[in-house]
Design a protein around this motif. Structure first.
Motif, PDB file in Angstrom:
ATOM      1  N   VAL A   1       0.851  -1.207   0.000  1.00 15.31           N
ATOM      2  CA  VAL A   1       0.000   0.000   0.000  1.00 15.31           C
ATOM      3  C   VAL A   1       0.882   1.251   0.000  1.00 15.31           C
ATOM      4  O   VAL A   1       0.651   2.190  -0.768  1.00 15.31           O
ATOM      5  CB  VAL A   1      -0.972  -0.015   1.203  1.00 15.31           C
ATOM      6  CG1 VAL A   1      -1.656   1.336   1.375  1.00 15.31           C
ATOM      7  CG2 VAL A   1      -2.012  -1.124   1.031  1.00 15.31           C
ATOM      8  N   ASN A   2       1.937   1.236   0.839  1.00 17.34           N
ATOM      9  CA  ASN A   2       2.884   2.371   0.840  1.00 17.34           C
ATOM     10  C   ASN A   2       3.484   2.574  -0.544  1.00 17.34           C
ATOM     11  O   ASN A   2       3.626   3.702  -1.016  1.00 17.34           O
ATOM     12  CB  ASN A   2       4.033   2.122   1.832  1.00 17.34           C
ATOM     13  CG  ASN A   2       3.580   2.290   3.268  1.00 17.34           C
ATOM     14  OD1 ASN A   2       2.524   2.848   3.530  1.00 17.34           O
ATOM     15  ND2 ASN A   2       4.384   1.790   4.198  1.00 17.34           N
TER      16      ASN A   2
ATOM     17  N   HIS B   1       2.240   1.742  -3.515  1.00 20.75           N
ATOM     18  CA  HIS B   1       1.237   2.325  -4.423  1.00 20.75           C
ATOM     19  C   HIS B   1       1.045   3.814  -4.152  1.00 20.75           C
ATOM     20  O   HIS B   1       0.966   4.605  -5.082  1.00 20.75           O
ATOM     21  CB  HIS B   1      -0.094   1.585  -4.271  1.00 20.75           C
ATOM     22  CG  HIS B   1      -0.102   0.276  -4.985  1.00 20.75           C
ATOM     23  ND1 HIS B   1      -1.187  -0.555  -5.019  1.00 20.75           N
ATOM     24  CD2 HIS B   1       0.865  -0.362  -5.690  1.00 20.75           C
ATOM     25  CE1 HIS B   1      -0.889  -1.634  -5.711  1.00 20.75           C
ATOM     26  NE2 HIS B   1       0.347  -1.543  -6.126  1.00 20.75           N
ATOM     27  N   ASN B   2       0.987   4.172  -2.869  1.00 23.92           N
ATOM     28  CA  ASN B   2       0.796   5.583  -2.522  1.00 23.92           C
ATOM     29  C   ASN B   2       1.954   6.448  -3.005  1.00 23.92           C
ATOM     30  O   ASN B   2       1.807   7.653  -3.170  1.00 23.92           O
ATOM     31  CB  ASN B   2       0.637   5.747  -1.007  1.00 23.92           C
ATOM     32  CG  ASN B   2      -0.682   5.166  -0.527  1.00 23.92           C
ATOM     33  OD1 ASN B   2      -1.587   4.923  -1.338  1.00 23.92           O
ATOM     34  ND2 ASN B   2      -0.795   4.922   0.771  1.00 23.92           N
ATOM     35  N   ASN B   3       3.117   5.839  -3.207  1.00 20.93           N
ATOM     36  CA  ASN B   3       4.281   6.581  -3.683  1.00 20.93           C
ATOM     37  C   ASN B   3       4.572   6.324  -5.155  1.00 20.93           C
ATOM     38  O   ASN B   3       5.682   6.541  -5.626  1.00 20.93           O
ATOM     39  CB  ASN B   3       5.497   6.245  -2.822  1.00 20.93           C
ATOM     40  CG  ASN B   3       5.374   6.838  -1.431  1.00 20.93           C
ATOM     41  OD1 ASN B   3       5.429   8.047  -1.263  1.00 20.93           O
ATOM     42  ND2 ASN B   3       5.132   5.982  -0.447  1.00 20.93           N
ATOM     43  N   ASP B   4       3.551   5.784  -5.853  1.00 19.86           N
ATOM     44  CA  ASP B   4       3.649   5.589  -7.292  1.00 19.86           C
ATOM     45  C   ASP B   4       4.668   4.500  -7.669  1.00 19.86           C
ATOM     46  O   ASP B   4       5.259   4.536  -8.753  1.00 19.86           O
ATOM     47  CB  ASP B   4       3.983   6.933  -7.969  1.00 19.86           C
ATOM     48  CG  ASP B   4       3.651   6.902  -9.451  1.00 19.86           C
ATOM     49  OD1 ASP B   4       2.766   6.123  -9.839  1.00 19.86           O
ATOM     50  OD2 ASP B   4       4.311   7.645 -10.216  1.00 19.86           O
TER      51      ASP B   4
END
Lengths: 356, 356
Positions: B209-210, B212-215
């Motif tokens: 998830v981290n 994905h949140n940072n692309d």
């Protein structure tokens, strides 16, 4: 706060006449609390409904990717026929900590406690009466999105079931035999050892089966990095009485932050005992044993409260603790905590919560 | 070999006209294979029945203690309209290895393969036709004893479901961005990292998830002990082309023994390439990058086959690999393996298995 919808069972059941047949976690009360989650709605439709199977597609994520969390606590019937919970706020707080690690959306802790009280009120007759019995409570969350991508689920179910239960260890307060696992590892710094989630139990099974096959009850885990420092006993935290110091491993991210553990530490502090939460190596325990300083070893957990350790094995060395008898401190802590839990000893800590 | 009972659906469905809408793991074929286990009977009542929800009590162990295993493989439709499986024996062998770690009773691998073939024959129309599509196959086992003691279950369900699927990564063979996780740990020596079990995916979610949140697409895991050596990418094994050597981390107990990984190693060896299964540190990768020796990085797995890595981030350092374009070796391996899987390139290894 949301309203809880209530649907009562059409087929009520009862506790058995003989409460000594209850066992642990095998029978369930008539009702359960259920609440669903979707990204759009958040947690919704809280309800108390008859205990019954749930229907899930085989693609449901919890069958595949282990995104589940749970808690365990107990309700006790006092001699005055009150029903007490023991520090239930701590359980819902820890559930949210587990949920955070597992990417499960958080719950409203206060609402959960209200829902639990309501559930127990409805199933009050399932809280058994005999000494040593209790209503075991299992809140849990499962990922329910029906798809196979290995991501965080967008749908969940939160369920509370309750189980009238006898004593957890049939051997009662008799000391157990435990061996130090030096092959397998339960959890490591950076992992999810501090969360109550299925994977931590799954990883422990093989060692536990080995222990049983060798006539040991459980295993004591060492840290996954250096394989030197003591962690926990899977189903319990662990304490050592060395000289006049009571030592338990510090909360380090890889062991469970046990509520019984925490209560024992607070109890010992209040009584002016020397109690330390710190790193402790298996070597220190061995040395203390050799020097005659290792007075007692005991596990703590919701299920057993206290489980004295009579035999501790590390590699080829078998250490017999306190002549394989329960120690003074273990006995005192057990009596005090269970006394508070059952309303027989004054609760100076404000730990117990009345269901009514 | 046991007879397989067959009950066909009364409500047949079909593939969509437009196979590009398939997605991954969201649709399922009309039937599933199911078999149950009890200690008394062993594995019994193998059956192919309509795909439908299963009904389980909330106390069912798989919801609580993570005793689950799974596999993932694919069936491909060739231009000659044959249906091929890719090394399915390896999947059932690995399922038994996972089962051994998780204390789940072993399966008869040969029987499982026959059951799978039968299932695909019945649901043949769900194997899609377009290039890049396949029938994704998910065999899995769940602990089904309905009780809360944290032991190994005495009851299990083995289920195979199949899902007509499009391409796994919608971005296709475009290079992905991956970062090296230096906070969380997936698995450790002595744990269960080599097993395909839910807990290994659950522990990875937060990092994912981290990411994905940072692309970033996924994270690259380091070993849990020294936090120096490269392990895997959660959903994939990882390869580095350094100079003229192709390197992938050795099978060490904490990473998945990937079948695509193994096939790539065998393919490269057969072609006379220098390929090493060995320990490789993130420092070595950084050094190779600085020296201009890091030619390609790619992940391998059943879902994606090959996933080129265009950007690799470690702490503050962002390494762009091969100008963020797919490399020659990655492309060659992808074309060769998918060619063999689809019957377009001669299978000199005997890897493919015909369903009929």
């Amino acid at each position: 706060m949301q309203d809880i919808r209530i649907e009562l069972t059409q087929n009520p059941t009862h506790l058995p006449e003989d409460e000594s047949t209850l066992g642990f976690g095998k029978r369930f009360s008539d009702h359960m609390f259920v609440m669903d989650y979707t990204v759009e709605k958040g947690w919704f439709d809280p309800r108390i409904v008859p205990y019954a199977p749930i229907s899930l597609y085989p693609s449901t994520m919890c069958f595949h990717y282990g995104q589940t969390t749970f808690e365990g606590l107990k309700a006790y019937r006092t001699e005055k026929n009150e029903i007490l919970l023991f520090r239930p706020q701590q359980n819902f707080k820890r559930l949210n900590i587990s949920d955070d690690r597992l990417c499960i959306p958080k719950l409203d802790e206060e609402f959960c406690l209200e829902a639990l009280k309501k559930l127990i009120q409805i199933d009050e007759k399932f809280v058994p009466h005999s000494k040593g019995t209790s209503l075991y409570i299992r809140p849990f969350i499962i990922a329910t999105e029906p798809q196979l991508g290995a991501n965080s689920s967008t749908q969940y179910k939160f369920i509370i079931i309750t189980s009238p239960s006898g004593v957890y260890y049939s051997s009662g307060l008799n000391p157990v035999k435990i061996y130090v696992e030096d092959n397998y590892v339960r959890a490591v710094r950076g992992g999810m050892g501090m969360a109550k989630t299925g994977g931590n139990y799954a990883v422990s099974l093989k060692s536990q089966v080995n222990a049983h096959n060798n006539d040991y009850s459980q295993v004591l885990w060492l840290d996954g990095v250096e394989r030197k420092y003591i962690e926990e006993v899977g189903a319990m935290n662990i304490f050592f009485v060395i000289g006049d110091e009571v030592v338990t491993p510090e909360i380090n991210g890889s062991i469970l932050d046990g509520i019984t553990r925490k209560s024992m530490v607070e109890l010992l502090k209040k009584e002016g005992k020397k109690v330390s939460e710190r790193r402790i190596s298996i070597q220190e325990v061995e040395d203390a044993y050799e020097n005659g300083e290792l007075k007692e070893v005991f596990g703590t957990g919701t299920a057993a409260v206290i489980s004295p350790v009579g035999v501790l094995k590390y590699k080829d060395k078998v250490m017999t603790i306190n002549d394989n008898k329960i120690g003074e401190i273990s006995k005192h802590l057990y009596d005090t905590l269970t006394g508070i839990q059952r309303g027989e000893i004054e609760d100076k800590f404000g730990w117990t919560v009345k269901v009514y």
